[in-house]
Motif scaffolding. Structure first.
Motif, PDB file in Angstrom:
ATOM      1  N   GLY A   1      56.042  30.509 -13.432  1.00 52.75           N
ATOM      2  CA  GLY A   1      57.331  30.034 -12.945  1.00 52.75           C
ATOM      3  C   GLY A   1      57.194  29.474 -11.544  1.00 52.75           C
ATOM      4  N   SER A   2      58.286  29.504 -10.813  1.00 53.52           N
ATOM      5  CA  SER A   2      58.316  28.860  -9.495  1.00 53.52           C
ATOM      6  C   SER A   2      57.518  29.663  -8.464  1.00 53.52           C
ATOM      7  CB  SER A   2      59.759  28.726  -9.035  1.00 53.52           C
ATOM      8  OG  SER A   2      60.335  30.012  -8.928  1.00 53.52           O
ATOM      9  N   THR A   3      57.082  28.975  -7.440  1.00 52.51           N
ATOM     10  CA  THR A   3      56.312  29.598  -6.362  1.00 52.51           C
ATOM     11  C   THR A   3      57.157  30.651  -5.643  1.00 52.51           C
ATOM     12  OG1 THR A   3      55.030  27.596  -6.140  1.00 52.51           O
ATOM     13  CG2 THR A   3      55.064  29.061  -4.222  1.00 52.51           C
TER      14      THR A   3
ATOM     15  N   SER B   1      61.865  33.045 -20.938  1.00 51.97           N
ATOM     16  CA  SER B   1      62.859  32.286 -20.182  1.00 51.97           C
ATOM     17  C   SER B   1      64.218  32.369 -20.852  1.00 51.97           C
ATOM     18  CB  SER B   1      62.420  30.824 -20.099  1.00 51.97           C
ATOM     19  OG  SER B   1      63.490  30.036 -19.633  1.00 51.97           O
ATOM     20  N   GLU B   2      65.260  32.450 -20.045  1.00 52.46           N
ATOM     21  CA  GLU B   2      66.632  32.439 -20.582  1.00 52.46           C
ATOM     22  C   GLU B   2      66.955  31.068 -21.171  1.00 52.46           C
ATOM     23  OE1 GLU B   2      65.511  32.689 -17.512  1.00 52.46           O
ATOM     24  OE2 GLU B   2      67.103  32.521 -16.001  1.00 52.46           O
ATOM     25  N   ASP B   3      66.108  30.070 -20.903  1.00 53.29           N
ATOM     26  CA  ASP B   3      66.336  28.723 -21.465  1.00 53.29           C
ATOM     27  C   ASP B   3      65.851  28.630 -22.915  1.00 53.29           C
ATOM     28  OD1 ASP B   3      67.287  27.696 -18.987  1.00 53.29           O
ATOM     29  OD2 ASP B   3      65.222  27.671 -18.282  1.00 53.29           O
TER      30      ASP B   3
ATOM     31  N   THR C   1      57.408  18.909  -1.660  1.00 48.24           N
ATOM     32  CA  THR C   1      58.345  19.699  -2.465  1.00 48.24           C
ATOM     33  C   THR C   1      58.164  19.400  -3.943  1.00 48.24           C
ATOM     34  OG1 THR C   1      59.931  19.535  -0.648  1.00 48.24           O
ATOM     35  CG2 THR C   1      60.803  20.248  -2.774  1.00 48.24           C
ATOM     36  N   GLU C   2      57.976  20.462  -4.739  1.00 49.18           N
ATOM     37  CA  GLU C   2      57.901  20.255  -6.188  1.00 49.18           C
ATOM     38  C   GLU C   2      59.302  19.890  -6.676  1.00 49.18           C
ATOM     39  OE1 GLU C   2      57.648  23.599  -8.882  1.00 49.18           O
ATOM     40  OE2 GLU C   2      56.308  22.495 -10.204  1.00 49.18           O
ATOM     41  N   THR C   3      59.433  18.763  -7.385  1.00 53.38           N
ATOM     42  CA  THR C   3      60.776  18.331  -7.791  1.00 53.38           C
ATOM     43  C   THR C   3      61.052  18.620  -9.268  1.00 53.38           C
ATOM     44  OG1 THR C   3      59.817  16.121  -7.806  1.00 53.38           O
ATOM     45  CG2 THR C   3      61.288  16.658  -6.005  1.00 53.38           C
TER      46      THR C   3
HETATM   47  P1  NAD Z   1      61.729  30.200 -12.308  1.00 53.36           P
HETATM   48  O1  NAD Z   1      60.780  30.822 -11.354  1.00 53.36           O
HETATM   49  O2  NAD Z   1      63.125  30.019 -11.861  1.00 53.36           O
HETATM   50  O3  NAD Z   1      61.819  31.072 -13.657  1.00 53.36           O
HETATM   51  C1  NAD Z   1      60.672  31.394 -14.383  1.00 53.36           C
HETATM   52  C2  NAD Z   1      60.894  32.743 -15.068  1.00 53.36           C
HETATM   53  O4  NAD Z   1      61.101  33.729 -14.063  1.00 53.36           O
HETATM   54  C3  NAD Z   1      62.131  32.777 -15.964  1.00 53.36           C
HETATM   55  O5  NAD Z   1      61.886  33.605 -17.064  1.00 53.36           O
HETATM   56  C4  NAD Z   1      63.177  33.425 -15.054  1.00 53.36           C
HETATM   57  O6  NAD Z   1      64.197  34.076 -15.762  1.00 53.36           O
HETATM   58  C5  NAD Z   1      62.333  34.406 -14.271  1.00 53.36           C
HETATM   59  N1  NAD Z   1      62.885  34.798 -12.968  1.00 53.36           N
HETATM   60  C6  NAD Z   1      63.673  34.065 -12.138  1.00 53.36           C
HETATM   61  N2  NAD Z   1      63.964  34.772 -11.039  1.00 53.36           N
HETATM   62  C7  NAD Z   1      63.336  35.969 -11.159  1.00 53.36           C
HETATM   63  C8  NAD Z   1      63.242  37.130 -10.340  1.00 53.36           C
HETATM   64  N3  NAD Z   1      63.866  37.207  -9.158  1.00 53.36           N
HETATM   65  N4  NAD Z   1      62.481  38.166 -10.764  1.00 53.36           N
HETATM   66  C9  NAD Z   1      61.832  38.108 -11.943  1.00 53.36           C
HETATM   67  N5  NAD Z   1      61.906  37.038 -12.778  1.00 53.36           N
HETATM   68  C10 NAD Z   1      62.640  35.984 -12.386  1.00 53.36           C
HETATM   69  O7  NAD Z   1      61.083  28.839 -12.789  1.00 53.36           O
HETATM   70  P2  NAD Z   1      61.743  27.705 -13.699  1.00 53.36           P
HETATM   71  O8  NAD Z   1      62.521  26.803 -12.826  1.00 53.36           O
HETATM   72  O9  NAD Z   1      62.393  28.317 -14.865  1.00 53.36           O
HETATM   73  O10 NAD Z   1      60.435  26.964 -14.225  1.00 53.36           O
HETATM   74  C11 NAD Z   1      59.838  25.911 -13.559  1.00 53.36           C
HETATM   75  C12 NAD Z   1      58.728  26.370 -12.648  1.00 53.36           C
HETATM   76  O11 NAD Z   1      57.683  26.971 -13.417  1.00 53.36           O
HETATM   77  C13 NAD Z   1      58.092  25.194 -11.937  1.00 53.36           C
HETATM   78  O12 NAD Z   1      57.816  25.566 -10.610  1.00 53.36           O
HETATM   79  C14 NAD Z   1      56.810  24.966 -12.723  1.00 53.36           C
HETATM   80  O13 NAD Z   1      55.813  24.284 -12.009  1.00 53.36           O
HETATM   81  C15 NAD Z   1      56.440  26.375 -13.045  1.00 53.36           C
HETATM   82  N6  NAD Z   1      55.484  26.438 -14.159  1.00 53.36           N
HETATM   83  C16 NAD Z   1      54.183  26.739 -13.871  1.00 53.36           C
HETATM   84  C17 NAD Z   1      53.230  26.741 -14.883  1.00 53.36           C
HETATM   85  C18 NAD Z   1      51.785  27.062 -14.596  1.00 53.36           C
HETATM   86  O14 NAD Z   1      51.055  27.386 -15.539  1.00 53.36           O
HETATM   87  N7  NAD Z   1      51.324  26.989 -13.363  1.00 53.36           N
HETATM   88  C19 NAD Z   1      53.619  26.444 -16.195  1.00 53.36           C
HETATM   89  C20 NAD Z   1      54.958  26.166 -16.452  1.00 53.36           C
HETATM   90  C21 NAD Z   1      55.886  26.162 -15.417  1.00 53.36           C
END
Ligand code: NAD
Length: 518
Positions: free
Chosen positions: A229-231, A175-177, A394-396
């Motif tokens: 990451g996000s859905t 993550s960039e964070d 909606t996931e918040t």
């Molecule tokens: P995000 O999807 O925005 O980013 C997650 C990662 O994906 C980051 O490294 C980001 O740089 C990368 N990314 C973003 N856009 C991309 C693209 N178009 N192509 C490839 N990579 C891309 O998610 P977020 O907001 O950083 O994190 C929160 C989300 O992660 C929430 O939905 C949370 O529920 C989910 N999460 C899920 C789990 C799990 O195990 N199910 C665990 C932790 C977090």
């Protein structure tokens, strides 16, 4: 200015393009690190390095690969305090939780180290004589992985410890964070003895580096993708992998329900709900989304919950006393504020007096921290939420929960199941039949009985259904199926061609055994 952009085949690669900063969310004046987003050619170099390293690493005996992970566990243990402090500084979770995040990586190593002495295949009887059948687990190849920043040590360890153990080579886009924490993770792994090229990192944003890395699946440079990451992004990655006939490991968002039944131990339920709702400032995939209360306990429960919420200690995450610290970054705080503005409707009741950003002008009684320079948010509770409301589905991903009221168990289970997500879930009840029905009828991948929605262990499968993932699971023995492919071997020592089914010496029964009766 040049900054670190990638770590490829053991070499630092720097760049002056697409620089980004990682800021301490408790104090945005504190720059934790400056990095450069890796572009597509750099991502390609990382994949090529991983491909070149694959033959030697996959041929290394699994117990030897495991010994490197044992070293990794040892190094994390020795550096546990420093690594946890970095997690707290960079992503803002309280130090107690950061230590837990690091401990999960140690536990994961401990579990998989002995798996290096198993990775069992089977010997299988053949239907032909002088022929033997076997199965072997073979590594998949180059594993590219993209992770979120909320569990910057535990989640990467869930991927890379089993992936490396199984003989795969890796490219990680953290993550960039949390780039600085990711660099620390890399340094510990390298010091553990991972050979050059086996583990590579590309730093950067999702739009530049993440998208570039995933596009290399189309070039045939990647054999397996892992994404947490996000859905929304998970769906895009699933499409790219799907057209290449690959099945990625997708660990996505959640809208997790917690049901409090009429017979619940209310004190236990209050602690569980509070932790699920506001631990990590609600920024866990398993955080509570919908609190589903039986009508007979609702008013007592809400009264006690609000009392507890009013006593919550929010502030500087370095303190042991803090319940929750800042949001991961300004971006997450902005989204949280926007969620309150756009998802709360007229018929909803905001039970919390203050919502949105904590500032020095508008702060929280027990707050201790730098409100002006930090990304802090008030806890928010929205009552009277109905099944058709957008906020219900909606996931918040912040300190915000919904309250729903139910009268029958059927209704509670429907509310718990109908969000489209299916990651975690929980019920508080003392009735065995209620607990039994809930665990049987809930669609989520994980469920707790008399415990909170959050809390994983290194040896239990972790993952979700519906919009929470594609059925892949992390942790425990189950994840090995993600990082190996079964190979079936049949070995004929008869010296001739034996045709199964056609020449199998099946024994026919004599079917007319019993005399017919007059
Ligand atoms: P995000 O999807 O925005 O980013 C997650 C990662 O994906 C980051 O490294 C980001 O740089 C990368 N990314 C973003 N856009 C991309 C693209 N178009 N192509 C490839 N990579 C891309 O998610 P977020 O907001 O950083 O994190 C929160 C989300 O992660 C929430 O939905 C949370 O529920 C989910 N999460 C899920 C789990 C799990 O195990 N199910 C665990 C932790 C977090």
């Amino acid at each position: 200015m040049k900054a670190l952009s990638a770590l490829i085949a053991g070499q630092d690669v720097v760049s002056q393009d697409n620089l980004f900063q990682s800021l301490n969310p408790a104090n945005n004046n504190d720059v934790v690190g400056t990095y450069a987003s890796a572009d597509k050619p750099l991502c390609r170099d990382a994949c090529v390095a991983a491909r070149e390293a694959f033959p030697a690493w996959s041929a290394t005996p699994a117990p030897v690969r495991a010994s490197v992970l044992q070293n990794f566990a040892h190094l994390i243990e020795r550096n546990k305090a420093a690594l946890a402090q970095l997690v707290t500084r960079e992503m803002g979770k309280p130090i107690r939780e950061a230590l837990g995040d690091v401990q999960e990586a140690i536990d994961t190593c401990h579990f998989f180290v002995s798996e290096g002495r198993r990775l069992y295949g089977q010997t299988v009887p053949s239907e032909m004589p002088l022929k033997e059948l076997f199965t072997y687990r073979r590594p998949v190849g180059v594993f590219a992985c993209i992770t979120a920043g909320n569990f910057p040590v535990a989640v990467p360890s869930w991927y890379f410890v089993p992936a490396l153990l199984c003989g795969n080579t890796c490219v990680w886009k953290p993550s960039e964070d949390t780039p600085e924490t990711s660099l620390a993770f890399y340094k510990l792994l390298m010091a553990a003895g991972i050979p050059k090229g086996v583990f590579n990192v590309v730093f950067g944003s999702g739009q530049i580096t993440g998208a570039a890395l995933v596009s290399l699946v189309d070039e045939g440079l990647i054999d397996k993708v892992g994404f947490t990451g996000s859905t929304e992004v998970g769906r895009q990655i699933g499409e790219i992998c799907g057209r290449n006939l690959q099945s990625p490991c997708l660990e996505l968002g959640g809208k997790n329900p917690l049901v409090v039944a009429e017979d619940a131990n209310l004190e236990a339920a209050l602690s569980g709900a509070l932790w699920a709702a506001f631990g990590t400032a609600g920024q866990r995939c398993t955080s509570l989304g919908n609190l589903i209360l039986h009508e007979s306990v609702k008013s007592t429960f809400i009264k006690r919950l609000l009392e507890k919420v009013s006593e919550l200690k929010i502030g500087d995450p370095r303190s042991q006393e803090i319940f929750y610290g800042p949001m991961i970054s300004q971006k997450f705080l902005n989204t949280h504020i926007q969620n309150i503005e756009t998802l709360v409707e007229k018929h909803h009741i905001l039970l919390t007096p203050k919502n949105g950003r904590i500032s020095s002008a508008n702060d929280w009684g027990t707050f201790s921290g730098d409100a002006q320079n930090g990304c802090y948010a008030f806890p928010t509770i929205v009552d009277n939420v109905q099944k058709n409301d957008r906020i219900y589905k909606t996931e918040t991903f912040g300190p915000l929960i919904n309250v729903m009221t139910y009268s029958t168990l059927d209704e509670a289970i429907l509310f718990a199941n109908d969000t489209g997500y299916g990651l975690s879930s929980a019920i508080y009840t003392t009735n065995i039949e209620t607990a039994y029905r809930f665990k049987t009828e809930i669609k989520a991948g994980m469920t707790s009985i008399n415990n909170s929605t959050t809390g994983a262990e290194a040896h239990l499968p972790f993952g979700g259904n519906g919009k929470s993932g594609n059925g892949s699971r992390q942790s425990g023995v189950w994840v090995i199926d993600q990082f190996t492919r079964w190979q079936a071997v049949n070995w004929d020592v008869s010296g001739k061609l034996q045709l199964a089914q056609m020449e199998t010496g099946y024994i026919s029964p004599t079917d007319l055994i019993l005399p017919t009766q007059k």
